[in-house]
Design a protein around this motif. Structure first.
Motif, PDB file in Angstrom:
ATOM      1  N   GLN A  49       0.951  -1.020   0.033  1.00  0.00           N
ATOM      2  CA  GLN A  49       0.022   0.027  -0.060  1.00  0.00           C
ATOM      3  C   GLN A  49       0.901   1.286  -0.042  1.00  0.00           C
ATOM      4  N   VAL A  50       0.982   2.011  -1.020  1.00  0.00           N
ATOM      5  CA  VAL A  50       1.742   3.323  -1.199  1.00  0.00           C
ATOM      6  C   VAL A  50       0.967   4.531  -1.082  1.00  0.00           C
ATOM      7  N   TYR A  51       1.226   5.403  -0.115  1.00  0.00           N
ATOM      8  CA  TYR A  51       0.487   6.628  -0.086  1.00  0.00           C
ATOM      9  C   TYR A  51       1.396   7.725  -1.086  1.00  0.00           C
ATOM     10  N   ALA A  52       0.518   8.269  -2.224  1.00  0.00           N
ATOM     11  CA  ALA A  52       1.263   8.838  -3.224  1.00  0.00           C
ATOM     12  C   ALA A  52       0.138  10.023  -3.572  1.00  0.00           C
ATOM     13  N   PRO A  53       0.011  11.192  -2.702  1.00  0.00           N
ATOM     14  CA  PRO A  53      -0.636  12.148  -3.021  1.00  0.00           C
ATOM     15  C   PRO A  53      -0.389  12.839  -4.467  1.00  0.00           C
ATOM     16  N   LEU A  54      -1.405  13.295  -4.773  1.00  0.00           N
ATOM     17  CA  LEU A  54      -1.140  14.079  -6.260  1.00  0.00           C
ATOM     18  C   LEU A  54      -0.889  15.672  -6.012  1.00  0.00           C
ATOM     19  N   HIS A  55      -0.968  16.401  -4.758  1.00  0.00           N
ATOM     20  CA  HIS A  55      -0.598  17.515  -4.435  1.00  0.00           C
ATOM     21  C   HIS A  55      -1.279  18.603  -5.283  1.00  0.00           C
ATOM     22  N   LEU A  56      -2.424  18.275  -5.611  1.00  0.00           N
ATOM     23  CA  LEU A  56      -3.214  19.347  -6.354  1.00  0.00           C
ATOM     24  C   LEU A  56      -3.781  20.613  -5.327  1.00  0.00           C
ATOM     25  N   VAL A  57      -3.503  21.695  -5.259  1.00  0.00           N
ATOM     26  CA  VAL A  57      -3.998  22.790  -4.468  1.00  0.00           C
ATOM     27  C   VAL A  57      -5.056  23.537  -4.999  1.00  0.00           C
ATOM     28  N   SER A  58      -6.107  23.778  -4.419  1.00  0.00           N
ATOM     29  CA  SER A  58      -7.242  24.800  -4.892  1.00  0.00           C
ATOM     30  C   SER A  58      -7.345  25.335  -3.773  1.00  0.00           C
ATOM     31  N   GLN A  59      -7.156  26.966  -3.682  1.00  0.00           N
ATOM     32  CA  GLN A  59      -7.611  27.906  -2.734  1.00  0.00           C
ATOM     33  C   GLN A  59      -6.868  27.534  -1.523  1.00  0.00           C
ATOM     34  N   GLY A  60      -5.781  26.897  -1.504  1.00  0.00           N
ATOM     35  CA  GLY A  60      -5.115  26.393  -0.524  1.00  0.00           C
ATOM     36  C   GLY A  60      -5.270  25.227   0.312  1.00  0.00           C
ATOM     37  N   ILE A  61      -6.105  24.325  -0.412  1.00  0.00           N
ATOM     38  CA  ILE A  61      -6.742  22.870   0.118  1.00  0.00           C
ATOM     39  C   ILE A  61      -6.158  22.152  -0.879  1.00  0.00           C
ATOM     40  N   ARG A  62      -5.721  21.000  -0.221  1.00  0.00           N
ATOM     41  CA  ARG A  62      -5.236  19.776  -0.944  1.00  0.00           C
ATOM     42  C   ARG A  62      -6.423  19.274  -1.403  1.00  0.00           C
ATOM     43  N   VAL A  63      -6.765  18.916  -2.760  1.00  0.00           N
ATOM     44  CA  VAL A  63      -7.778  18.347  -3.329  1.00  0.00           C
ATOM     45  C   VAL A  63      -8.016  16.966  -3.498  1.00  0.00           C
ATOM     46  N   ASN A  64      -6.810  16.269  -3.960  1.00  0.00           N
ATOM     47  CA  ASN A  64      -6.869  14.990  -4.078  1.00  0.00           C
ATOM     48  C   ASN A  64      -5.879  14.203  -3.226  1.00  0.00           C
TER      49      ASN A  64
END
Length: 81
Positions: A49-64
């Motif tokens: 199991q690998v945590y791999a966040p997308l690091h998309l930021v919208s209005q200062g909030i991590r989206v995905n």
């Protein structure tokens, strides 16, 4: 890194090898979805199991958030297929 046991509060943002998969709320697959498509025996076992966040930021909030799960069949007849 340090050894992490299931009792250490493992969650979907934990990268780990083996054990039980920890799913994000509302996305856990059914047992049928984890059944091997070759031998129809299951469920398959979690390899990693690998945590791999997308690091998309919208209005200062991590989206995905994203966690990758790799499963394999433990039936000997499926090895190498």
């Amino acid at each position: 890194g340090a050894y992490v046991s299931e009792s250490d509060g493992v969650d979907p943002s934990t990268t780990k090898v083996g054990g039980q998969a920890k799913w994000w709320p509302g996305i856990a697959p059914t047992e049928a979805q984890l059944t091997c498509c070759l031998c129809r025996q299951g469920p398959m076992r979690l390899l990693v199991q690998v945590y791999a966040p997308l690091h998309l930021v919208s209005q200062g909030i991590r989206v995905n958030e994203r966690t990758l799960y790799v499963f394999a069949c433990s039936n000997k007849s499926c090895h190498g297929q």
